[in-house]
Design a protein around this motif. Structure first.
Motif, short mmCIF file in Angstrom:
data_model
loop_
_atom_site.label_atom_id
_atom_site.label_comp_id
_atom_site.label_asym_id
_atom_site.label_seq_id
_atom_site.Cartn_x
_atom_site.Cartn_y
_atom_site.Cartn_z
N GLU A 71 0.85 -1.19 0.00
CA GLU A 71 0.00 0.00 0.00
C GLU A 71 0.89 1.24 0.00
O GLU A 71 1.74 1.40 0.88
N CYS A 72 0.72 2.10 -0.99
CA CYS A 72 1.41 3.38 -1.04
C CYS A 72 0.44 4.46 -0.55
O CYS A 72 -0.65 4.61 -1.08
N LYS A 73 0.85 5.15 0.46
CA LYS A 73 0.04 6.23 1.02
C LYS A 73 0.95 7.42 1.27
O LYS A 73 1.92 7.31 2.01
N GLN A 74 0.63 8.52 0.62
CA GLN A 74 1.45 9.72 0.72
C GLN A 74 2.89 9.40 0.32
O GLN A 74 3.86 9.86 0.93
N PHE A 75 3.03 8.55 -0.72
CA PHE A 75 4.32 8.13 -1.26
C PHE A 75 5.14 7.31 -0.26
O PHE A 75 6.35 7.18 -0.41
N SER A 76 4.51 6.78 0.78
CA SER A 76 5.19 5.91 1.75
C SER A 76 4.67 4.49 1.57
O SER A 76 3.46 4.26 1.57
N ALA A 77 5.59 3.52 1.39
CA ALA A 77 5.21 2.15 1.07
C ALA A 77 5.17 1.29 2.33
O ALA A 77 6.08 1.31 3.15
N MET A 78 4.08 0.50 2.47
CA MET A 78 3.92 -0.44 3.58
C MET A 78 3.48 -1.78 2.99
O MET A 78 2.63 -1.84 2.10
N LYS A 79 4.04 -2.88 3.51
CA LYS A 79 3.68 -4.22 3.06
C LYS A 79 2.65 -4.81 4.01
O LYS A 79 2.82 -4.79 5.23
N PHE A 80 1.55 -5.36 3.45
CA PHE A 80 0.49 -5.99 4.23
C PHE A 80 0.31 -7.43 3.74
O PHE A 80 0.67 -7.77 2.60
#
Length: 375
Positions: A71-80
């Motif tokens: 998930e990219c949110k505000q150009f910050s990537a997180m793996k779920f």
């Protein structure tokens, strides 16, 4: 090969080889398993600081893995990772929950051949066969121009659209989970003890702590999932920075700031602590409240060089005791492609259309071949 029974008939698991395997539902013992999609559990994300997000807010698959996604949110990537019995659905649009039942997800290798329908038995005549699996392939301001070739006045000048400088790119920011924070709503933003640069995002009742980039403040009026950081003039949190001296550098790492020169046609652009002096288009001045270039009448304390030596006549009052909105036009020195329009005592520098020049006698833009003494 996979076969499908005609409508109204069920597969009979007790049928012997070479016997017709589809029969009336009343004679068939067929167990149909039903499943319900579990409620999405709370999943602790894994930050991916080296992943470059193509879009500000979006979901992305991880190669051929169907259980995990980015998930990219505000150009910050997180793996779920999706819960058991659920798979990542690449067709879901952000910010909807992207994990769905496996039967509804097109993930992994797709079939290349349609199933073959089983021909119906001669008697009784079957209903029409319908194939239930039809696979498918899945920077300058607006400056009004005069187009009138005749003399005359217009009641109002067009409302300008101030020039908004391009905001700095949002840097990669890794959120911090706030375990003891209780979210009042499932998805919403919240302030942190009147701290203008930080905020809490509640997403599926999980609280994340964020910090706005330098030069931006948390906007309490932002609605989820809109980006909640804005310029100080929009966020209205705390005291705005004073005008700056370019010799002293940037007051904040990122932002736009007016200069202490009285002219107001220049401003300081700061990006990652590096400053650069920028110029507004001719006739516009920098508005500190909007952090953009604007008309002079909206920043009356400025005295731009482009209008020095020129003063609009004092406006008269109409029958209602209000300033008259009549527009008067004047030639701008020896430059015929531009002219000055005065309204309510304030000047605006406007331009004629291509092929036209301002005629001082008719007070209008006309064919350039008929206008003399031009630069």
């Amino acid at each position: 090969m996979e076969f499908i029974c005609p409508d109204g008939l069920y597969f009979n698991p007790e049928a012997k080889w070479q016997e017709y395997p589809c029969a009336d539902p009343a004679t068939v013992v067929c167990k149909i398993e039903t499943t319900t999609t579990p409620s999405p559990p709370i999943d602790v994300p894994q930050p991916l600081p080296h992943y470059k997000c193509p879009d500000e807010n979006n979901y992305y698959a991880i190669e051929d893995l169907c259980k995990s996604f980015i998930e990219c949110k505000q150009f910050s990537a997180m793996k779920f990772s999706c819960p058991d019995n659920l798979l990542f659905d690449p067709e879901v649009k952000w910010p909807k929950y992207p994990c769905n039942d496996a039967s509804e997800v097109r993930c992994g290798p797709q079939p290349t051949q349609r199933p073959t329908l089983l021909p119906p038995r001669p008697t009784p005549p079957p209903k029409p066969i319908i194939d239930p699996f039809p696979y498918t392939t899945a920077s300058t301001p607006y400056v009004p121009h005069s187009t009138s070739n005749t003399a005359g006045t217009t009641p109002f000048l067009p409302t300008p659209k101030p020039v908004k400088p391009t905001p700095p790119l949002v840097p990669e920011v890794v959120p911090v989970i706030v375990p003891n924070y209780i979210c009042a709503e499932e998805n919403r933003y919240y302030t942190i003890n009147r701290d203008c640069g930080s905020y809490i995002e509640c997403k599926k009742y999980v609280a994340y702590g964020w910090k706005c980039p330098d030069g931006l403040h948390f906007n309490i009026d932002a609605r989820y999932p809109d980006y909640p950081c804005a310029s100080p003039s929009v966020a209205k949190c705390g005291k705005l920075p004073e005008k700056v001296d370019p010799a002293h550098g940037c007051p904040l790492s990122d932002g736009y700031f007016g200069l202490q020169d009285g002219d107001c046609s220049r401003y300081l652009m700061c990006k990652k602590g590096q400053s650069q002096i920028m110029h507004c288009p001719d006739g516009l001045v920098f508005n500190d409240k909007l952090s953009s270039c604007d008309w002079l009448e909206n920043v009356p304390s400025c005295n731009p060089t482009v209008f020095q030596g020129f003063s609009c006549p004092v406006p008269e009052l109409n029958e209602h005791g209000q300033l008259d909105d009549t527009i008067t036009k004047y030639r701008y020195g020896t430059r015929c492609k531009e002219y000055i329009a005065c309204q309510r005592g304030y000047p605006r520098l406007l331009s004629c259309d291509a092929g036209l020049s301002f005629d001082n006698e008719s007070k209008a833009c006309t064919d350039s071949r008929h206008v003399t003494n031009c630069e």
